[in-house]
Scaffold this active site. Sequence first.
Site, PDB file in Angstrom:
ATOM      1  N   CYS A   2       1.023   5.977  -3.837  1.00  0.00           N
ATOM      2  CA  CYS A   2       0.831   7.285  -3.220  1.00  0.00           C
ATOM      3  C   CYS A   2      -0.641   7.470  -2.845  1.00  0.00           C
ATOM      4  CB  CYS A   2       1.244   8.461  -4.100  1.00  0.00           C
ATOM      5  SG  CYS A   2       2.988   8.479  -4.498  1.00  0.00           S
ATOM      6  N   TRP A  74       4.939   6.617  -2.395  1.00  0.00           N
ATOM      7  CA  TRP A  74       5.717   5.513  -2.950  1.00  0.00           C
ATOM      8  C   TRP A  74       6.623   6.175  -3.984  1.00  0.00           C
ATOM      9  CZ3 TRP A  74       6.559   3.147  -7.733  1.00  0.00           C
ATOM     10  CH2 TRP A  74       7.137   1.872  -7.691  1.00  0.00           C
ATOM     11  N   ASN A 100      -0.036  12.303  -6.984  1.00  0.00           N
ATOM     12  CA  ASN A 100       0.176  10.878  -7.257  1.00  0.00           C
ATOM     13  C   ASN A 100       0.305  10.739  -8.761  1.00  0.00           C
ATOM     14  OD1 ASN A 100       0.105   8.091  -7.378  1.00  0.00           O
ATOM     15  ND2 ASN A 100      -2.117   7.963  -7.147  1.00  0.00           N
ATOM     16  N   GLY A 101       1.409  10.135  -9.232  1.00  0.00           N
ATOM     17  CA  GLY A 101       1.592   9.975 -10.672  1.00  0.00           C
ATOM     18  C   GLY A 101       2.975  10.433 -11.083  1.00  0.00           C
ATOM     19  N   HIS A 505      15.399 -29.377 -16.603  1.00  0.00           N
ATOM     20  CA  HIS A 505      16.110 -28.641 -17.651  1.00  0.00           C
ATOM     21  C   HIS A 505      16.919 -27.476 -17.082  1.00  0.00           C
ATOM     22  CE1 HIS A 505      14.130 -31.008 -20.704  1.00  0.00           C
ATOM     23  NE2 HIS A 505      12.974 -30.791 -20.069  1.00  0.00           N
ATOM     24  N   LYS A 605       0.364  -1.065  -3.163  1.00  0.00           N
ATOM     25  CA  LYS A 605      -0.779  -1.630  -3.872  1.00  0.00           C
ATOM     26  C   LYS A 605      -1.166  -0.633  -4.957  1.00  0.00           C
ATOM     27  CE  LYS A 605      -4.425  -4.622  -2.659  1.00  0.00           C
ATOM     28  NZ  LYS A 605      -3.718  -5.882  -2.832  1.00  0.00           N
TER      29      LYS A 605
HETATM   30  C1  F6R Z   1       0.956  -9.305  -5.662  1.00  0.00           C
HETATM   31  C2  F6R Z   1       0.222  -8.169  -6.131  1.00  0.00           C
HETATM   32  C3  F6R Z   1       0.611  -7.552  -7.416  1.00  0.00           C
HETATM   33  C4  F6R Z   1      -0.644  -7.141  -8.207  1.00  0.00           C
HETATM   34  C5  F6R Z   1      -0.254  -6.354  -9.463  1.00  0.00           C
HETATM   35  C6  F6R Z   1      -1.454  -6.013 -10.317  1.00  0.00           C
HETATM   36  O1  F6R Z   1       0.461  -9.790  -4.457  1.00  0.00           O
HETATM   37  O2  F6R Z   1      -0.688  -7.709  -5.496  1.00  0.00           O
HETATM   38  O3  F6R Z   1       1.430  -8.384  -8.169  1.00  0.00           O
HETATM   39  O4  F6R Z   1      -1.348  -8.286  -8.545  1.00  0.00           O
HETATM   40  O5  F6R Z   1       0.396  -5.172  -9.097  1.00  0.00           O
HETATM   41  O6  F6R Z   1      -2.364  -5.237  -9.603  1.00  0.00           O
HETATM   42  P1  F6R Z   1      -3.874  -5.117 -10.052  1.00  0.00           P
HETATM   43  O7  F6R Z   1      -4.477  -6.449  -9.922  1.00  0.00           O
HETATM   44  O8  F6R Z   1      -4.457  -4.115  -9.119  1.00  0.00           O
HETATM   45  O9  F6R Z   1      -3.851  -4.644 -11.472  1.00  0.00           O
END
Ligand code: F6R
Length: 610
Positions: A2, A74, A100-101, A505, A605
């Site tokens: 978000c 999101w 956001n949250g 395996h 992200k």
């Molecule tokens: C994959 C990706 C995610 C982040 C994960 C952790 O491409 O970006 O798997 O690596 O959400 O995010 P951070 O590194 O910001 O804690």
Amino acid sequence: MCGIVGYLGNKDAVPILLNGLHRLEYRGYDSAGIAVIANNQIQYVKNAGKVSELSKLIDDSVINGSIGIGHTRWATHGEPNTINSHPHFDRTGNISLIHNGIIENYSSIKEVLSKKGFEFQSETDTEVLVQLISEIYYSDGLNFEQSVQAALNQVVGAYGIVAFCADEPNKLVAARHGSPLVIGIGDDEYFVASDASPIVEYTRNVIYLDEGEIVTITKSGYEIRSISDDRVINKISTEIELSIDQIEKGEFPHHMLKEIHEQVHTITDTMRGRIDPSDGSAHLGGISDQIDRIKSAHRIYITACGTSWHAGLIGKYLIEEYARIPVHVEYASEFRYRSPIIDNKTVVIAISQSGETADTLAAIDKAKEFGALTLGICNVVGSSIARKTDCGVYTHAGPEIGVASTKAFTSQVAVLFLLSLCFSRDKGPTGKNFSEALLNIGDHVKEILKNTKTIDKVADLTFKSENFLYLGRGMNFPVALEGALKLKEISYIHAEGYPAAEMKHGPIALIDENMPVVFIAPNDETYSKVLSNIQQVKARDGIVITLTDNKTNELKKVSDYIIEVPKANHPRIFPILASISLQLLAYKLAVLRECDIDHPRNLAKSVTVE
Ligand code: F6R
């Protein structure tokens, strides 16, 4: 997770909010909306779908005002439809809020409000919060910011919010508990946003809200208070280092491709000034006060999520090899709920690009509770994890906008290289060769980017496949996991990463003439073993794609395609270079499948919820 943006000033807020939402879209893109106050009334437009769709709707409507809020979502509570999208409103339509949250106790608050006659339009926890603010505002005689504060003192959970009220139309109120907020201070104008990207083109002067702070912004200034005890908090503004070029795609079709290319310099930027090739030592200012405690640690835990967790797995190999300290790597989401063996002889390293991942933050809390020393490896300067940990190292990879992590990953691995050198008790020829090789990495990355013919060919021939297998041994097992994750998230092809020897395996049952199998086969101690694993796949007609820096006749015989990785003068550099080739392979496959690479479905992200 978000994106939030708010504006108060003399300009038309609408284009500023829309521009801000475009910049924040990497945080979520299920739905978007904006609201402004004009003539003491709130006007809004919101819609399921991306910010570009919201822009089209706004073009067709008359909405303007010089104070406003905007949100890109999101979804957590309720499906991503228009009703559930933000901003949300109270029952009078005079108060609006973006959030956001997650408000964890929203159902009990909703029950109380429902008994008082409140009706709810959406399924969201956010609407419950705005209705609670309204209930307080219209019955308790408090002003707007006091009402927001009183409501926040009743909620449990995480939030970054911005709210406004048509009855007090020249005021924005924002608060933070668990989700970041930045205030931009311009000339007679103010901004609030989840991060600095929507602010940077208007002002460089910012204040980061800390946990538990609420700010009231009016044309004459701002006041920050503590949510819980109403204390006034004086904060000094700082200057953002971000530039517009860093957050725009420039000549590249996607942020992800731009960020893959930036690795020519980002890995070296991570190491700049921190490595001394004359004796193979590394110096990291952010941990120097704690270095003795780290070197005498009995064990290290590395905790992280997703791609950062994969970097952690590589770190385990490096730190155990160079520093001889036992390292356990754990998903933060598991670590936070287990009873790991932690004491004051334990170091917990938390790795996070965003520095805001909720599970990783909780894992740090757990580590601190049991007396461990915590060390953060973060990309975002001033992020929550960077501030919460006892010491740390920034990756300095620059802003990563592509949802699929690329340059942040290789910079995390670079920091882990540095830590392994730094923790190492004995310097000497090995560390020296290693550090020299690290400093030449940019040239090897250039070579990979220049010669993508085989990667293009492999992508052309396999883009219709629905499954991929990635296999590697030792430090290249995490590389296989990361290669598979990149492919899954941006192309939606199902992919698995496995230790190459584990294939027999179980996963070997999947192999037939339709299964592309990517082998990571460096010229190191694992070479002959990987070669045998390749032969096992070839014998079952699998499509063998081999990544190697050692194109021998033996490999040529058993591989359908060989993606050559430049030969570095130290074997431990290979995993970084192979990862970049695999990023490109995933990217090219996703392009051919016409996927929305910078906005992969269901992802966002910075995952600030559990
Ligand atoms: C994959 C990706 C995610 C982040 C994960 C952790 O491409 O970006 O798997 O690596 O959400 O995010 P951070 O590194 O910001 O804690």
